[in-house]
Enzyme design. Structure first.
Site, short mmCIF file in Angstrom:
data_model
loop_
_atom_site.label_atom_id
_atom_site.label_comp_id
_atom_site.label_asym_id
_atom_site.label_seq_id
_atom_site.Cartn_x
_atom_site.Cartn_y
_atom_site.Cartn_z
N LYS A 9 9.17 -23.70 8.14
CA LYS A 9 9.39 -24.93 8.95
C LYS A 9 10.47 -25.93 8.13
O LYS A 9 10.57 -26.02 7.09
CB LYS A 9 7.98 -25.68 8.89
CG LYS A 9 8.10 -26.98 9.75
CD LYS A 9 6.55 -27.76 9.41
CE LYS A 9 6.68 -29.04 10.09
NZ LYS A 9 7.57 -30.02 9.54
N LYS A 14 12.44 -24.97 1.88
CA LYS A 14 13.17 -23.64 1.72
C LYS A 14 14.28 -23.72 0.91
O LYS A 14 14.46 -22.74 0.14
CB LYS A 14 13.64 -23.22 3.32
CG LYS A 14 12.61 -22.96 4.29
CD LYS A 14 13.02 -22.59 5.81
CE LYS A 14 13.96 -23.54 6.18
NZ LYS A 14 13.09 -24.81 6.55
N LYS A 40 21.50 -27.32 9.80
CA LYS A 40 21.52 -28.67 8.85
C LYS A 40 22.74 -28.21 8.13
O LYS A 40 23.34 -29.15 7.32
CB LYS A 40 20.24 -28.69 8.22
CG LYS A 40 19.66 -30.07 8.60
CD LYS A 40 18.38 -30.51 7.45
CE LYS A 40 17.49 -29.51 7.19
NZ LYS A 40 16.49 -29.98 6.23
N ASP A 132 11.39 -22.64 12.37
CA ASP A 132 10.50 -23.20 13.58
C ASP A 132 10.29 -22.75 14.85
O ASP A 132 9.38 -22.58 15.55
CB ASP A 132 10.92 -24.75 13.79
CG ASP A 132 10.96 -25.81 12.52
OD1 ASP A 132 9.80 -26.74 12.74
OD2 ASP A 132 11.46 -25.41 11.53
#
Ligand code: ADP
Ligand code: MG
Length: 257
Positions: A9, A14, A40, A132
Protein backbone atom coordinates in the site's frame (compact mmCIF):
# COMPACT_ATOMS: atom_id res chain seq x y z
CA UNK A 1 19.39 -12.60 -12.57
CA UNK A 2 17.06 -12.53 -9.58
CA UNK A 3 13.96 -10.49 -10.34
CA UNK A 4 11.94 -9.36 -7.35
CA UNK A 5 8.84 -7.19 -7.06
CA UNK A 6 8.13 -5.48 -3.74
CA UNK A 7 4.49 -4.50 -3.47
CA UNK A 8 2.44 -2.76 -0.81
CA UNK A 9 0.00 0.00 0.00
CA UNK A 10 1.09 3.60 -0.56
CA UNK A 11 3.01 5.01 2.40
CA UNK A 12 3.60 1.64 4.05
CA UNK A 13 7.38 1.81 3.60
CA UNK A 14 8.04 0.02 0.29
CA UNK A 15 10.62 2.48 -0.99
CA UNK A 16 12.41 2.77 2.34
CA UNK A 17 12.53 -1.01 2.64
CA UNK A 18 13.47 -1.62 -1.00
CA UNK A 19 16.23 1.02 -1.02
CA UNK A 20 17.78 -0.38 2.12
CA UNK A 21 17.46 -3.87 0.69
CA UNK A 22 19.24 -2.72 -2.49
CA UNK A 23 22.01 -1.11 -0.44
CA UNK A 24 22.40 -4.18 1.78
CA UNK A 25 22.51 -6.51 -1.25
CA UNK A 26 25.12 -4.26 -2.83
CA UNK A 27 27.21 -4.50 0.34
CA UNK A 28 27.04 -8.28 -0.13
CA UNK A 29 28.78 -7.81 -3.47
CA UNK A 30 25.73 -7.95 -5.72
CA UNK A 31 24.90 -5.55 -8.52
CA UNK A 32 21.37 -4.29 -7.98
CA UNK A 33 19.01 -2.34 -10.18
CA UNK A 34 16.04 -0.73 -8.42
CA UNK A 35 13.11 0.28 -10.60
CA UNK A 36 10.56 2.58 -8.96
CA UNK A 37 7.06 1.73 -10.21
CA UNK A 38 5.03 4.37 -8.40
CA UNK A 39 3.81 7.62 -9.98
CA UNK A 40 5.29 9.37 -6.91
CA UNK A 41 8.70 8.62 -8.51
CA UNK A 42 10.55 8.83 -5.19
CA UNK A 43 11.52 5.18 -4.86
CA UNK A 44 15.25 5.74 -5.26
CA UNK A 45 15.60 9.19 -3.71
CA UNK A 46 17.63 7.89 -0.76
CA UNK A 47 19.63 5.46 -2.88
CA UNK A 48 20.70 7.48 -5.91
CA UNK A 49 23.96 9.46 -5.98
CA UNK A 50 23.16 13.07 -5.30
CA UNK A 51 24.89 14.32 -8.49
CA UNK A 52 22.15 12.65 -10.53
CA UNK A 53 19.33 14.64 -8.94
CA UNK A 54 17.43 17.33 -10.84
CA UNK A 55 15.16 19.40 -8.54
CA UNK A 56 15.60 16.72 -5.89
CA UNK A 57 14.61 13.83 -8.16
CA UNK A 58 16.04 11.80 -10.99
CA UNK A 59 14.29 12.25 -14.33
CA UNK A 60 11.66 9.58 -14.89
CA UNK A 61 11.49 7.29 -17.89
CA UNK A 62 8.13 8.80 -18.85
CA UNK A 63 9.53 12.35 -18.70
CA UNK A 64 12.58 11.41 -20.71
CA UNK A 65 10.49 9.66 -23.39
CA UNK A 66 8.48 12.87 -23.72
CA UNK A 67 11.61 14.98 -24.03
CA UNK A 68 13.91 12.82 -26.09
CA UNK A 69 11.63 10.45 -27.96
CA UNK A 70 13.56 7.87 -29.93
CA UNK A 71 16.91 9.54 -29.12
CA UNK A 72 16.59 8.24 -25.58
CA UNK A 73 19.65 6.41 -24.27
CA UNK A 74 20.17 4.29 -21.15
CA UNK A 75 22.15 7.13 -19.53
CA UNK A 76 18.97 9.25 -19.64
CA UNK A 77 17.03 6.84 -17.45
CA UNK A 78 19.49 4.72 -15.44
CA UNK A 79 21.42 6.50 -12.68
CA UNK A 80 24.14 5.29 -10.34
CA UNK A 81 23.25 4.83 -6.69
CA UNK A 82 24.97 3.81 -3.46
CA UNK A 83 27.62 1.12 -3.86
CA UNK A 84 26.95 -1.07 -6.85
CA UNK A 85 23.34 -0.03 -7.39
CA UNK A 86 21.48 1.46 -10.34
CA UNK A 87 18.34 3.56 -10.08
CA UNK A 88 15.37 3.94 -12.43
CA UNK A 89 12.05 5.75 -11.88
CA UNK A 90 9.19 4.82 -14.21
CA UNK A 91 7.26 7.99 -13.43
CA UNK A 92 3.61 8.79 -13.93
CA UNK A 93 1.29 10.98 -15.97
CA UNK A 94 0.09 14.47 -15.05
CA UNK A 95 -2.50 14.01 -12.28
CA UNK A 96 -5.98 13.96 -13.75
CA UNK A 97 -4.77 13.00 -17.20
CA UNK A 98 -4.02 9.47 -18.27
CA UNK A 99 -3.48 6.24 -16.45
CA UNK A 100 -0.93 5.93 -13.67
CA UNK A 101 0.08 2.45 -14.77
CA UNK A 102 1.13 3.73 -18.17
CA UNK A 103 4.44 4.98 -16.82
CA UNK A 104 5.31 1.49 -15.72
CA UNK A 105 4.42 -0.09 -19.04
CA UNK A 106 6.42 2.56 -20.92
CA UNK A 107 9.39 2.15 -18.59
CA UNK A 108 9.43 -1.63 -18.97
CA UNK A 109 9.24 -1.35 -22.75
CA UNK A 110 12.06 1.20 -22.90
CA UNK A 111 14.33 -0.78 -20.56
CA UNK A 112 13.84 -3.76 -22.83
CA UNK A 113 14.20 -1.86 -26.09
CA UNK A 114 17.45 -0.28 -24.86
CA UNK A 115 18.69 -3.65 -23.56
CA UNK A 116 19.22 -2.35 -20.01
CA UNK A 117 19.52 -5.80 -18.46
CA UNK A 118 21.99 -7.07 -21.08
CA UNK A 119 24.05 -3.89 -20.77
CA UNK A 120 24.30 -3.59 -16.99
CA UNK A 121 23.93 -7.28 -16.15
CA UNK A 122 22.52 -6.76 -12.65
CA UNK A 123 22.52 -9.74 -10.28
CA UNK A 124 19.26 -8.52 -8.76
CA UNK A 125 16.46 -6.35 -10.13
CA UNK A 126 14.07 -4.91 -7.56
CA UNK A 127 10.77 -3.45 -8.70
CA UNK A 128 9.23 -1.15 -6.07
CA UNK A 129 5.55 -1.21 -6.98
CA UNK A 130 2.54 0.66 -5.63
CA UNK A 131 0.06 -2.07 -4.76
CA UNK A 132 -3.17 -0.25 -3.91
CA UNK A 133 -4.66 -1.21 -7.27
CA UNK A 134 -3.23 -4.27 -9.00
CA UNK A 135 -4.41 -3.47 -12.51
CA UNK A 136 -2.86 -2.33 -15.79
CA UNK A 137 0.74 -1.27 -15.38
CA UNK A 138 0.79 -2.11 -11.69
CA UNK A 139 0.21 -5.77 -12.50
CA UNK A 140 2.91 -5.73 -15.18
CA UNK A 141 5.77 -6.94 -12.94
CA UNK A 142 3.85 -10.08 -11.97
CA UNK A 143 2.20 -10.65 -15.32
CA UNK A 144 4.80 -9.95 -17.95
CA UNK A 145 7.46 -12.35 -16.71
CA UNK A 146 9.39 -9.40 -15.31
CA UNK A 147 9.51 -10.48 -11.67
CA UNK A 148 9.91 -14.08 -10.53
CA UNK A 149 9.44 -13.33 -6.84
CA UNK A 150 6.92 -11.14 -5.06
CA UNK A 151 7.23 -9.79 -1.54
CA UNK A 152 4.66 -7.55 0.10
CA UNK A 153 5.42 -4.89 2.68
CA UNK A 154 2.62 -4.54 5.20
CA UNK A 155 1.92 -3.48 8.74
CA UNK A 156 -0.85 -4.81 10.97
CA UNK A 157 -3.16 -2.06 9.78
CA UNK A 158 -6.23 -3.26 7.97
CA UNK A 159 -5.78 -1.26 4.77
CA UNK A 160 -2.25 -2.47 4.20
CA UNK A 161 -3.32 -6.08 4.80
CA UNK A 162 -6.21 -5.55 2.43
CA UNK A 163 -3.72 -4.46 -0.25
CA UNK A 164 -1.44 -7.40 0.60
CA UNK A 165 -4.34 -9.79 0.15
CA UNK A 166 -5.22 -8.27 -3.23
CA UNK A 167 -1.65 -8.73 -4.41
CA UNK A 168 -1.57 -12.31 -3.16
CA UNK A 169 -4.80 -13.00 -5.07
CA UNK A 170 -3.42 -11.41 -8.23
CA UNK A 171 -0.23 -13.48 -8.06
CA UNK A 172 -2.27 -16.63 -7.43
CA UNK A 173 -4.46 -15.75 -10.42
CA UNK A 174 -1.46 -15.63 -12.72
CA UNK A 175 0.46 -18.30 -10.85
CA UNK A 176 -0.57 -21.39 -12.76
CA UNK A 177 0.68 -19.75 -15.94
CA UNK A 178 4.22 -19.98 -14.65
CA UNK A 179 4.78 -16.38 -13.64
CA UNK A 180 5.82 -14.80 -10.38
CA UNK A 181 5.73 -16.60 -7.05
CA UNK A 182 4.35 -15.00 -3.88
CA UNK A 183 7.27 -15.30 -1.49
CA UNK A 184 5.94 -13.75 1.67
CA UNK A 185 5.25 -10.68 3.75
CA UNK A 186 7.68 -8.16 5.16
CA UNK A 187 6.13 -6.76 8.31
CA UNK A 188 7.12 -3.11 8.59
CA UNK A 189 5.96 -2.47 12.13
CA UNK A 190 3.66 0.41 12.99
CA UNK A 191 3.58 -0.72 16.60
CA UNK A 192 -0.15 -1.33 16.68
CA UNK A 193 -1.41 -3.67 19.35
CA UNK A 194 -0.92 -7.37 18.70
CA UNK A 195 0.62 -6.54 15.33
CA UNK A 196 2.69 -9.68 14.87
CA UNK A 197 -0.28 -11.99 15.56
CA UNK A 198 -2.55 -10.03 13.27
CA UNK A 199 -0.09 -10.23 10.39
CA UNK A 200 0.75 -13.89 11.07
CA UNK A 201 -2.95 -14.70 10.92
CA UNK A 202 -3.37 -12.73 7.70
CA UNK A 203 -0.33 -14.44 6.20
CA UNK A 204 -1.84 -17.84 6.95
CA UNK A 205 -5.03 -16.84 5.21
CA UNK A 206 -2.92 -15.93 2.19
CA UNK A 207 -1.19 -19.33 2.47
CA UNK A 208 2.01 -17.44 3.07
CA UNK A 209 4.25 -16.38 5.93
CA UNK A 210 6.24 -13.47 7.35
CA UNK A 211 9.76 -13.37 5.89
CA UNK A 212 11.05 -10.62 8.16
CA UNK A 213 9.77 -8.29 10.86
CA UNK A 214 11.25 -4.80 10.61
CA UNK A 215 10.89 -2.64 13.71
CA UNK A 216 9.77 0.96 13.53
CA UNK A 217 12.91 3.00 14.05
CA UNK A 218 13.87 6.66 14.34
CA UNK A 219 17.08 5.80 12.50
CA UNK A 220 15.06 5.62 9.27
CA UNK A 221 14.10 9.28 9.68
CA UNK A 222 17.65 10.32 10.63
CA UNK A 223 19.02 8.72 7.47
CA UNK A 224 16.16 10.10 5.37
CA UNK A 225 16.98 13.64 6.55
CA UNK A 226 20.37 13.14 4.85
CA UNK A 227 18.58 11.63 1.85
CA UNK A 228 20.36 8.38 2.44
CA UNK A 229 19.47 4.81 3.25
CA UNK A 230 20.10 3.63 6.79
CA UNK A 231 22.74 1.29 5.35
CA UNK A 232 24.67 4.26 3.98
CA UNK A 233 24.07 6.87 6.70
CA UNK A 234 24.17 4.66 9.80
CA UNK A 235 25.91 1.44 8.77
CA UNK A 236 26.60 0.38 12.37
CA UNK A 237 23.07 1.06 13.65
CA UNK A 238 20.55 -1.52 14.86
CA UNK A 239 18.27 -0.74 11.93
CA UNK A 240 21.10 -1.30 9.43
CA UNK A 241 21.50 -4.76 10.99
CA UNK A 242 17.78 -5.37 10.48
CA UNK A 243 18.03 -4.43 6.81
CA UNK A 244 21.09 -6.67 6.35
CA UNK A 245 19.11 -9.48 7.92
CA UNK A 246 16.25 -8.70 5.53
CA UNK A 247 18.66 -9.02 2.59
CA UNK A 248 19.82 -12.40 3.88
CA UNK A 249 16.24 -13.63 4.40
CA UNK A 250 15.10 -12.43 0.99
CA UNK A 251 17.99 -14.26 -0.70
CA UNK A 252 17.15 -17.40 1.29
CA UNK A 253 13.49 -17.18 0.32
CA UNK A 254 14.39 -16.71 -3.33
CA UNK A 255 16.73 -19.70 -3.24
CA UNK A 256 14.09 -21.88 -1.58
CA UNK A 257 11.39 -20.93 -4.11
P1 ADP B 1 5.98 3.86 0.27
O1 ADP B 1 7.13 3.73 -0.66
O2 ADP B 1 5.34 2.55 0.60
O3 ADP B 1 4.96 4.85 -0.22
P2 ADP B 1 7.93 5.06 2.02
O4 ADP B 1 9.02 4.07 1.94
O5 ADP B 1 8.10 6.32 1.25
O6 ADP B 1 6.53 4.41 1.66
O7 ADP B 1 7.72 5.34 3.58
C1 ADP B 1 6.86 6.32 4.08
C2 ADP B 1 7.46 6.93 5.33
O8 ADP B 1 7.52 5.95 6.36
C3 ADP B 1 8.90 7.39 5.07
O9 ADP B 1 8.95 8.79 5.22
C4 ADP B 1 9.74 6.68 6.09
O10 ADP B 1 10.52 7.58 6.81
C5 ADP B 1 8.76 6.01 7.03
N1 ADP B 1 9.20 4.64 7.37
C6 ADP B 1 9.18 3.55 6.58
N2 ADP B 1 9.61 2.46 7.21
C7 ADP B 1 9.93 2.85 8.49
C8 ADP B 1 10.43 2.19 9.66
N3 ADP B 1 10.69 0.87 9.67
N4 ADP B 1 10.64 2.93 10.77
C9 ADP B 1 10.36 4.25 10.76
N5 ADP B 1 9.89 4.93 9.71
C10 ADP B 1 9.65 4.25 8.58
MG1 MG C 1 7.44 4.62 -2.47
Amino acid sequence: MIKIAVYGKGGIGKSTTTSNLSAALSDLGLKVMQVGCDPKADSTKNLVRKEALVNGKIPTVLDQIKQKGKNLTLEDIVFPGYGNTLCVEAGGPTPGIGCAGRGIIAAFEELERLKAYETYEPDVVLYDVLGDVVCGGFAMPIRGGYADHVFVVTSGEMMSLYAANNIASAVRGFGNRGYAKFNGLILNSRNIENERNIVEQAAQEMESHIVKILPRSGEVQTAEDERKTVIEALPESDMAKEYRDLAKKVLEAVKAA
